[in-house]
Scaffold this motif. Sequence first.
Motif, PDB file in Angstrom:
ATOM      1  N   ILE A  48       0.886  -1.062   0.069  1.00  0.00           N
ATOM      2  CA  ILE A  48       0.018   0.116   0.045  1.00  0.00           C
ATOM      3  C   ILE A  48       0.767   1.239  -0.113  1.00  0.00           C
ATOM      4  O   ILE A  48       1.775   1.375   0.800  1.00  0.00           O
ATOM      5  CB  ILE A  48      -1.057   0.004   1.275  1.00  0.00           C
ATOM      6  CG1 ILE A  48      -1.847  -1.116   1.409  1.00  0.00           C
ATOM      7  CG2 ILE A  48      -1.812   1.418   1.367  1.00  0.00           C
ATOM      8  CD1 ILE A  48      -3.017  -1.161   0.277  1.00  0.00           C
ATOM      9  N   GLY A  49       0.407   2.272  -0.667  1.00  0.00           N
ATOM     10  CA  GLY A  49       1.321   3.425  -0.869  1.00  0.00           C
ATOM     11  C   GLY A  49       1.147   4.131  -2.301  1.00  0.00           C
ATOM     12  O   GLY A  49       0.534   3.355  -3.073  1.00  0.00           O
ATOM     13  N   ALA A  51       3.619   4.516  -4.316  1.00  0.00           N
ATOM     14  CA  ALA A  51       4.531   3.453  -4.959  1.00  0.00           C
ATOM     15  C   ALA A  51       3.767   2.158  -5.378  1.00  0.00           C
ATOM     16  O   ALA A  51       3.771   1.892  -6.460  1.00  0.00           O
ATOM     17  CB  ALA A  51       5.910   3.517  -4.247  1.00  0.00           C
ATOM     18  N   HIS A  67      -0.805  -3.393   3.488  1.00  0.00           N
ATOM     19  CA  HIS A  67       0.681  -2.538   3.745  1.00  0.00           C
ATOM     20  C   HIS A  67       1.875  -3.304   4.396  1.00  0.00           C
ATOM     21  O   HIS A  67       1.354  -4.122   5.369  1.00  0.00           O
ATOM     22  CB  HIS A  67       0.077  -1.421   4.611  1.00  0.00           C
ATOM     23  CG  HIS A  67       1.027  -0.227   4.581  1.00  0.00           C
ATOM     24  ND1 HIS A  67       1.809   0.261   3.670  1.00  0.00           N
ATOM     25  CD2 HIS A  67       1.622   0.590   5.772  1.00  0.00           C
ATOM     26  CE1 HIS A  67       2.834   1.180   4.245  1.00  0.00           C
ATOM     27  NE2 HIS A  67       2.213   1.449   5.384  1.00  0.00           N
ATOM     28  N   GLY A  91       6.923   1.293  -1.646  1.00  0.00           N
ATOM     29  CA  GLY A  91       7.534   2.213  -1.236  1.00  0.00           C
ATOM     30  C   GLY A  91       8.576   1.852  -0.124  1.00  0.00           C
ATOM     31  O   GLY A  91       8.538   1.026   0.274  1.00  0.00           O
ATOM     32  N   ASP A  92       9.237   2.986   0.477  1.00  0.00           N
ATOM     33  CA  ASP A  92      10.300   2.691   1.459  1.00  0.00           C
ATOM     34  C   ASP A  92       9.663   2.416   2.674  1.00  0.00           C
ATOM     35  O   ASP A  92       9.884   1.478   3.443  1.00  0.00           O
ATOM     36  CB  ASP A  92      11.387   3.756   1.711  1.00  0.00           C
ATOM     37  CG  ASP A  92      10.730   5.137   1.722  1.00  0.00           C
ATOM     38  OD1 ASP A  92      10.159   5.561   0.775  1.00  0.00           O
ATOM     39  OD2 ASP A  92      10.863   5.573   2.847  1.00  0.00           O
ATOM     40  N   GLY A  93       8.443   3.132   2.962  1.00  0.00           N
ATOM     41  CA  GLY A  93       7.839   2.737   4.186  1.00  0.00           C
ATOM     42  C   GLY A  93       7.322   1.496   4.231  1.00  0.00           C
ATOM     43  O   GLY A  93       7.327   0.556   4.989  1.00  0.00           O
ATOM     44  N   ASP A  94       6.557   0.919   3.074  1.00  0.00           N
ATOM     45  CA  ASP A  94       5.940  -0.166   3.029  1.00  0.00           C
ATOM     46  C   ASP A  94       6.953  -1.407   2.901  1.00  0.00           C
ATOM     47  O   ASP A  94       6.750  -2.508   3.846  1.00  0.00           O
ATOM     48  CB  ASP A  94       5.364  -0.353   1.557  1.00  0.00           C
ATOM     49  CG  ASP A  94       4.202  -1.481   1.622  1.00  0.00           C
ATOM     50  OD1 ASP A  94       3.172  -1.459   2.006  1.00  0.00           O
ATOM     51  OD2 ASP A  94       4.307  -2.181   0.482  1.00  0.00           O
ATOM     52  N   GLU A  98       6.722  -0.843   7.843  1.00  0.00           N
ATOM     53  CA  GLU A  98       5.521  -1.694   8.168  1.00  0.00           C
ATOM     54  C   GLU A  98       6.039  -3.341   7.609  1.00  0.00           C
ATOM     55  O   GLU A  98       5.555  -4.450   8.078  1.00  0.00           O
ATOM     56  CB  GLU A  98       4.478  -1.448   7.412  1.00  0.00           C
ATOM     57  CG  GLU A  98       3.330  -0.339   8.024  1.00  0.00           C
ATOM     58  CD  GLU A  98       4.047   0.926   7.918  1.00  0.00           C
ATOM     59  OE1 GLU A  98       5.115   0.978   7.312  1.00  0.00           O
ATOM     60  OE2 GLU A  98       3.484   2.053   8.503  1.00  0.00           O
ATOM     61  N   VAL A 122      10.209   9.400   2.776  1.00  0.00           N
ATOM     62  CA  VAL A 122       8.763   9.910   3.438  1.00  0.00           C
ATOM     63  C   VAL A 122       7.611   8.838   2.900  1.00  0.00           C
ATOM     64  O   VAL A 122       7.587   8.025   2.205  1.00  0.00           O
ATOM     65  CB  VAL A 122       8.535  11.308   2.740  1.00  0.00           C
ATOM     66  CG1 VAL A 122       8.023  11.012   1.392  1.00  0.00           C
ATOM     67  CG2 VAL A 122       7.492  11.944   3.479  1.00  0.00           C
ATOM     68  N   TYR A 123       6.760   9.208   3.828  1.00  0.00           N
ATOM     69  CA  TYR A 123       5.435   8.367   3.684  1.00  0.00           C
ATOM     70  C   TYR A 123       4.666   9.169   2.970  1.00  0.00           C
ATOM     71  O   TYR A 123       4.166  10.390   3.465  1.00  0.00           O
ATOM     72  CB  TYR A 123       4.597   8.206   5.109  1.00  0.00           C
ATOM     73  CG  TYR A 123       5.056   6.833   5.865  1.00  0.00           C
ATOM     74  CD1 TYR A 123       5.895   5.934   5.408  1.00  0.00           C
ATOM     75  CD2 TYR A 123       4.563   6.783   7.156  1.00  0.00           C
ATOM     76  CE1 TYR A 123       6.343   4.908   6.064  1.00  0.00           C
ATOM     77  CE2 TYR A 123       4.697   5.692   7.922  1.00  0.00           C
ATOM     78  CZ  TYR A 123       5.758   4.714   7.503  1.00  0.00           C
ATOM     79  OH  TYR A 123       6.132   3.680   8.116  1.00  0.00           O
ATOM     80  N   GLY A 124       4.443   8.925   1.602  1.00  0.00           N
ATOM     81  CA  GLY A 124       3.678   9.867   0.524  1.00  0.00           C
ATOM     82  C   GLY A 124       2.340   9.736   0.728  1.00  0.00           C
ATOM     83  O   GLY A 124       1.687  10.950   0.941  1.00  0.00           O
ATOM     84  N   LEU A 125       1.765   8.692   0.812  1.00  0.00           N
ATOM     85  CA  LEU A 125       0.220   8.496   0.627  1.00  0.00           C
ATOM     86  C   LEU A 125      -0.407   9.046   1.667  1.00  0.00           C
ATOM     87  O   LEU A 125      -1.329   9.759   1.668  1.00  0.00           O
ATOM     88  CB  LEU A 125      -0.094   6.909   0.391  1.00  0.00           C
ATOM     89  CG  LEU A 125      -1.600   6.737   0.386  1.00  0.00           C
ATOM     90  CD1 LEU A 125      -1.810   6.950  -1.168  1.00  0.00           C
ATOM     91  CD2 LEU A 125      -2.188   5.202   0.897  1.00  0.00           C
ATOM     92  N   THR A 126       0.277   9.026   2.847  1.00  0.00           N
ATOM     93  CA  THR A 126      -0.457   9.580   4.211  1.00  0.00           C
ATOM     94  C   THR A 126      -0.144  10.919   4.549  1.00  0.00           C
ATOM     95  O   THR A 126      -0.207  11.480   5.647  1.00  0.00           O
ATOM     96  CB  THR A 126      -0.227   8.555   5.428  1.00  0.00           C
ATOM     97  OG1 THR A 126       1.213   8.136   5.165  1.00  0.00           O
ATOM     98  CG2 THR A 126      -0.870   7.209   5.347  1.00  0.00           C
TER      99      THR A 126
END
Length: 285
Positions: A48-49, A51, A67, A91-94, A98, A122-126
């Motif tokens: 999720i995100g 990306a 996610h 993404g990097d967060g995903d 998580e 960065v967390y882009g989606l959120t």
Amino acid sequence: MSEHSWVRRDCDIAWCPGCGNYGILKLVGETLAELALDPQQTVLVSGIGQAAKLPQYCNVHFFNGLHGRALPPATAIKASNPRLTVIAESGDGDMYGEGGNHFLHCIRRNPDLTNIVHNNMVYGLTKGQASPTSRRGFVTPLQVGGVTLEPFNPLAVAIALGASFVARTYVGNAEHARGILQAAIRHRGYALVDLLQPCVTFNKLNTYQWFAAQTAPLPDDHDPADRVQAFARACEEEPLRLGIFYRQEKPVFEEQLAAYTDDARPLYERQVDLARLAATMEAMR
Ligand SMILES: Cc1ncc(C[n+]2csc(CCOP(=O)(O)OP(=O)(O)O)c2C)c(N)n1
């Protein structure tokens, strides 16, 4: 296969103008075309995100899951049909936040898949919270005093775990990125591509200018077979090196599964023995 259009032209794209994801989408489409892959035998898997939306913009089979959970289904897809080309991207967060636990253990399993991480720090989606790769001092609506944590170093972690292919590239250097993506997809085993990408809306620190100034190719004498050298270079921050840090051949996960010891047919081609399954279920009651 070259006439297949890997990138869809019939859908609206929900990324901001100028987003690095457009470049990544173009690169992925070009790379899959250059490798002349069969679209029927290619699967993209994401979490999720922003990306993680990329597979939805491609003419390809895909699985868009939870996610942080791209790698487990990607590993399972490859195990149930080893003939497929499987690319897990997010993404990097995903992938590192998580999905951090899955990232570590996927490397240990070494399935034959490519793991593309759109790293915009960065967390882009959120809407702009710090991600695991955010730099120290990065101010966000949540980290109002600036990030105090040490950034997660995916390359150093992957090399420490003995990943079979570890590379970093930058979307602003398309030629370099195409070469890395090709090599990663061709590689047999788990291949990490940390793909640096600006987020023009929520990351005003790591901009196109910042990445251009902060990145440099690995030195010509870099030896991707030298794990200690690869680790040392992965630990450098100024500049962030681009290229194939580390590469080694090692047994892949799906090849070692008991299911393939005496039978090479992909799992999906086999009939389930319902009587045997019923007996197993009965034995567990
Ligand atoms: C378990 C869980 N936690 C949090 C969220 C909210 N969430 C959705 S996307 C996202 C961050 C995505 O950031 P990244 O993976 O870096 O991708 P980007 O949007 O920057 O491309 C978060 C925190 C969620 N959907 N599920």
